[in-house]
Design an enzyme around this catalytic site. Sequence first.
Site, PDB file in Angstrom:
ATOM      1  N   TRP A 294       0.699  -1.175   0.162  1.00 17.29           N
ATOM      2  CA  TRP A 294       0.432   0.059  -0.244  1.00 17.29           C
ATOM      3  C   TRP A 294       0.857   1.028  -0.229  1.00 17.29           C
ATOM      4  O   TRP A 294       0.454   2.838  -0.248  1.00 17.29           O
ATOM      5  CB  TRP A 294      -1.227   0.147   1.462  1.00 17.29           C
ATOM      6  CG  TRP A 294      -2.039   1.504   1.307  1.00 17.29           C
ATOM      7  CD1 TRP A 294      -3.079   1.560   0.872  1.00 17.29           C
ATOM      8  CD2 TRP A 294      -1.442   2.765   2.478  1.00 17.29           C
ATOM      9  NE1 TRP A 294      -3.799   2.968   1.157  1.00 17.29           N
ATOM     10  CE2 TRP A 294      -2.775   3.884   1.534  1.00 17.29           C
ATOM     11  CE3 TRP A 294      -0.465   2.900   2.939  1.00 17.29           C
ATOM     12  CZ2 TRP A 294      -2.813   4.965   2.377  1.00 17.29           C
ATOM     13  CZ3 TRP A 294      -0.359   4.279   3.445  1.00 17.29           C
ATOM     14  CH2 TRP A 294      -1.311   4.840   2.727  1.00 17.29           C
ATOM     15  N   HIS A 295       2.111   1.214   0.449  1.00 17.96           N
ATOM     16  CA  HIS A 295       2.475   2.453   0.854  1.00 17.96           C
ATOM     17  C   HIS A 295       3.851   2.577  -0.232  1.00 17.96           C
ATOM     18  O   HIS A 295       3.822   3.635  -0.709  1.00 17.96           O
ATOM     19  CB  HIS A 295       3.975   1.900   2.176  1.00 17.96           C
ATOM     20  CG  HIS A 295       2.949   2.312   3.330  1.00 17.96           C
ATOM     21  ND1 HIS A 295       2.737   1.670   4.486  1.00 17.96           N
ATOM     22  CD2 HIS A 295       3.201   2.856   4.491  1.00 17.96           C
ATOM     23  CE1 HIS A 295       2.656   1.568   4.812  1.00 17.96           C
ATOM     24  NE2 HIS A 295       2.655   3.351   5.404  1.00 17.96           N
ATOM     25  N   GLY A 296       3.944   1.968  -1.344  1.00 21.58           N
ATOM     26  CA  GLY A 296       4.449   1.909  -2.572  1.00 21.58           C
ATOM     27  C   GLY A 296       4.638   1.085  -3.695  1.00 21.58           C
ATOM     28  O   GLY A 296       4.736  -0.285  -2.991  1.00 21.58           O
ATOM     29  N   PHE A 446       2.104   8.287  -1.790  1.00 22.20           N
ATOM     30  CA  PHE A 446       1.803   7.204  -1.753  1.00 22.20           C
ATOM     31  C   PHE A 446      -0.186   7.343  -1.445  1.00 22.20           C
ATOM     32  O   PHE A 446      -0.734   6.681  -1.731  1.00 22.20           O
ATOM     33  CB  PHE A 446       1.846   6.524   0.151  1.00 22.20           C
ATOM     34  CG  PHE A 446       3.013   6.756   0.304  1.00 22.20           C
ATOM     35  CD1 PHE A 446       4.017   5.704  -0.543  1.00 22.20           C
ATOM     36  CD2 PHE A 446       3.356   6.687   1.598  1.00 22.20           C
ATOM     37  CE1 PHE A 446       4.983   5.779  -0.364  1.00 22.20           C
ATOM     38  CE2 PHE A 446       5.304   6.445   2.136  1.00 22.20           C
ATOM     39  CZ  PHE A 446       5.839   6.398   1.319  1.00 22.20           C
TER      40      PHE A 446
END
Length: 446
Positions: A294-296, A446
């Site tokens: 999800w963060h990257g 993000f």
Amino acid sequence: MLLLTASYVFYGWWDYRFLSLIAISTLADYFIGLAMVKKRFIKRRKILLLTSTFINLGMLGIFKYYNFFIESWMQAGDSLGFNMHFETLQIILPVGISFYSFQTLSYTIDIYRKKIKPTSNLIEFAAFVSFFPQLVAGPIERASNLLPQFGRERKFDFEFAKSGVNLIIWGLFQKMVIADNCATFVNNIFENYQSHNSLTLALGSIYFAFQIYGDFAGYSNIAIGTARLFGFSLMRNFNYPYFSRDLAEFWRRWHISLSTWFRDYLYIPLGGSRGTRSQKIRNVYIIFLVSGLWHGANWTFLVWGAIHATFFIPLMIAKTNRKNIDHVAEKSFFPGLTESLQMLSTFFIVCCAWVFFRCPSISDSIGYFHSFFQNFSLSPEYLSIGRYSTELLLLLSVFVLIEWTSRTQEQPITGNQKFLKTSLALLMITMFGVFSDHSNFIYFQF
């Protein structure tokens, strides 16, 4: 209507073309929510829920993950001797897409679960999706909390607004004084890690720990405070996470809106802590790997998630993951020896994982640790070379002391010394923040 217009202008000021994504997500989930109530049969409701999931995660996948998976697929093929070539997309990642996609997706999921009823007011729902204080970097709000607030008559509450101003000031302090000043040293150390010794590299990971905390918690406090000026109450997103005694407690205090989102909409549906030991371990790895992704779109975030999962699993197996739910040293000023060691060890694990989060690639992350052992030396070379580096350590010490004395409160600017605390915070923002090297909020990417 005023808030909706302001939110669209706010987001469109960056790039008006991406307003279409918010509009698509808003309209799709608004009509899906209304249709879901009319459908009695569970199969038809599931089809509507899958449609909402496909639209929201589909947009997120195309803009954020398409190039990552295509490039990874081509690299895997090349390593096996296959010469594969696929076209990648030359696109910009829309700011905040991970946040508002999850926020609107939770709306349809809660309707499917019959936890909430859909709204028939399109303006209120569109304002909920695009509410500008938390649009680009959270907190990720639930419809059950935020959406009803748009339908209520709000009267100005002076005390509520004052608490919002205090949160804004503290958020600016975290961002401008702590995060931005740490960023200058973090960038230098991580970009030249091959030439630095062990103490400098250790400082680099510690500085980044405070940079990302001050940066993200600072934004969250500014967002929550700004919302209060309009009479809205947003959920708390950080609760002094670096005073955690284990990783389970850390994740109850760090990015609370995301960790609870994954708990409610992914971990529990997978089975949570029920089932066999292997199923429990599987569920933990899934939730942390997805959190990392999800963060990257980078393998470094997956490794970061895997590290947290690996140290979380022993707590779950031993059934001690719910042990530390109170405040550390709640009845005394100083923590005991056991609690001190627990906090230090947890902070050490978190800092090691942050190296993978900060480095641009797996090879750089490994190289960072390799340089730590290869150039092993605890001589304070960087403290004597870097300008204001000693002063930064003193500033971080003061910051930790302020947070420690406020660890049982929502935020430090409260109590009998509110005026003194506010004055000192504004003074430090002026002295150390206004003239520092400003950097964009980390979580905008993000």
